[in-house]
Scaffold this active site. Structure first.
Site, PDB file in Angstrom:
ATOM      1  N   LYS A   1       7.093  -7.143  -4.909  1.00  0.00           N
ATOM      2  CA  LYS A   1       7.577  -7.767  -6.142  1.00  0.00           C
ATOM      3  C   LYS A   1       9.081  -7.607  -6.282  1.00  0.00           C
ATOM      4  O   LYS A   1       9.662  -6.664  -5.759  1.00  0.00           O
ATOM      5  CB  LYS A   1       6.867  -7.176  -7.357  1.00  0.00           C
TER       6      LYS A   1
ATOM      7  N   HIS B   1      18.263  -0.220  -5.628  1.00  0.00           N
ATOM      8  CA  HIS B   1      17.078   0.519  -5.199  1.00  0.00           C
ATOM      9  C   HIS B   1      16.104  -0.414  -4.491  1.00  0.00           C
ATOM     10  O   HIS B   1      16.115  -1.615  -4.703  1.00  0.00           O
ATOM     11  CB  HIS B   1      16.379   1.183  -6.399  1.00  0.00           C
TER      12      HIS B   1
ATOM     13  N   HIS C   1      13.330  -5.672  -3.199  1.00  0.00           N
ATOM     14  CA  HIS C   1      14.476  -6.440  -3.675  1.00  0.00           C
ATOM     15  C   HIS C   1      15.336  -7.000  -2.540  1.00  0.00           C
ATOM     16  O   HIS C   1      15.730  -6.278  -1.635  1.00  0.00           O
ATOM     17  CB  HIS C   1      15.352  -5.580  -4.583  1.00  0.00           C
TER      18      HIS C   1
ATOM     19  N   HIS D   1      19.567  -7.319 -12.239  1.00  0.00           N
ATOM     20  CA  HIS D   1      18.726  -6.113 -12.212  1.00  0.00           C
ATOM     21  C   HIS D   1      19.476  -4.951 -11.560  1.00  0.00           C
ATOM     22  O   HIS D   1      19.277  -3.805 -11.923  1.00  0.00           O
ATOM     23  CB  HIS D   1      17.432  -6.419 -11.456  1.00  0.00           C
TER      24      HIS D   1
ATOM     25  N   ASP E   1       4.258   1.323  -7.216  1.00  0.00           N
ATOM     26  CA  ASP E   1       5.607   1.696  -6.767  1.00  0.00           C
ATOM     27  C   ASP E   1       5.805   3.160  -6.371  1.00  0.00           C
ATOM     28  O   ASP E   1       6.792   3.793  -6.769  1.00  0.00           O
ATOM     29  CB  ASP E   1       6.638   1.321  -7.831  1.00  0.00           C
TER      30      ASP E   1
ATOM     31  N   CYS F   1       7.440   0.609 -14.748  1.00  0.00           N
ATOM     32  CA  CYS F   1       6.567  -0.314 -14.002  1.00  0.00           C
ATOM     33  C   CYS F   1       5.079  -0.065 -14.229  1.00  0.00           C
ATOM     34  O   CYS F   1       4.290  -1.013 -14.189  1.00  0.00           O
ATOM     35  CB  CYS F   1       6.917  -0.273 -12.521  1.00  0.00           C
TER      36      CYS F   1
ATOM     37  N   ASP G   1       8.306  -2.391  -5.104  1.00  0.00           N
ATOM     38  CA  ASP G   1       9.561  -3.087  -5.364  1.00  0.00           C
ATOM     39  C   ASP G   1      10.095  -3.518  -4.004  1.00  0.00           C
ATOM     40  O   ASP G   1      10.054  -2.736  -3.033  1.00  0.00           O
ATOM     41  CB  ASP G   1      10.558  -2.142  -6.042  1.00  0.00           C
TER      42      ASP G   1
END
Length: 192
Positions: free
Chosen positions: A102, A73, A53, A59, A9, A140, A51
Site C-alpha cells: 500500500k 520510510h 512507497h 506524505h 505493517d 495504520c 507500506d
C-alpha cells in the site's frame, strides 16, 4: 462466519532502529509471529500489509506533522521496507496467505485503499470477520480497522498485539475504534 487475521505493517522502519520507530514494535513482531504460528486453523486466512512507497507526495516531509506527513520510510527496495526479522519467518513459512502492498503513490494507511482491494479479496474467500494486529495502534492499525468496518466487516482489534506511538494518540484511537463499533481486546504496548 469466517474470520481472517490482518497483520498491519510489521516492518523494520516502524520498529526500533527504523526511520520512524515505534517503541515496542520489535517485541510485538515476536508476539504476532507467535500468534500466526499458533493459529492452527483458527483463521480462514491470514494476510499482511506493507507500506510500499515509491512517490507518496506530501506524505514524506522534511517537516512532518506525524499525522499526515512523516519522515521518509518504507521506500520500495529499502531495507526499512522489509518485514521485521522477528515477523518475517511467519511470512516465508507460508503461514501468511497474501501480502498487500500500500501507498506506492499515496499516504495510504490501510490495505483497503490501494490496488487489489483487500475487501474484494476477503469477500471472495467468504470472510466476514476480521482480527487486526500490528503497528501502530494509533495510525495504520486504526485506519485498517475503521476501513474494515466501513467495508462491512465485523472487526476486532487484538490490542495485545499492537504497539502505539504515544499514550494520548493511542487513547484517542481506541475511543474512535470503540465509537465505530470495533470490538477491542487486551491492552496495546505504549512505551513512549
Amino acid at each position: 462466519m469466517h474470520r481472517a487475521l490482518i497483520v498491519v505493517d510489521v516492518q523494520k522502519d516502524f520498529c526500533e532502529g527504523g526511520s520512524i520507530p515505534v517503541k515496542g514494535g520489535a517485541g510485538r513482531a515476536v508476539a504476532i509471529a507467535d500468534l500466526v504460528r499458533r493459529a492452527d486453523g483458527s483463521y480462514a486466512r491470514i494476510v499482511a500489509t506493507r507500506d510500499h512507497h515509491i512517490d507518496p507526495g506530501a506524505h514524506f516531509s522534511e517537516h512532518p506533522d506525524f499525522q499526515n506527513s512523516f519522515p521518509q520510510h518504507c521506500v520500495v527496495g529499502s531495507e526499512g521496507s522489509e518485514f521485521h526479522p522477528n515477523f518475517a519467518p511467519a511470512v516465508t513459512s507460508g503461514a501468511v496467505d497474501e501480502v498487500f502492498y500500500k501507498g506506492a503513490h499515496s499516504a495510504s494507511k490501510s490495505g483497503f485503499e490501494d490496488g487489489t482491494s483487500l475487501a474484494d479479496w476477503l469477500r471472495a474467500r467468504h470472510i466476514s470477520d476480521l482480527d487486526v494486529v500490528g503497528i501502530a495502534t494509533d495510525h495504520c492499525v486504526k485506519a485498517t480497522a475503521l476501513d474494515g468496518v466501513r467495508a462491512g466487516f465485523a472487526v476486532r482489534v487484538l490490542l495485545d498485539y499492537t504497539a502505539g506511538v504515544a499514550a494520548d494518540t493511542t487513547s484517542t484511537a481506541i475511543s474512535e475504534l470503540r465509537q465505530a463499533g470495533v470490538a477491542l481486546s487486551g491492552e496495546p504496548v505504549v512505551l513512549a
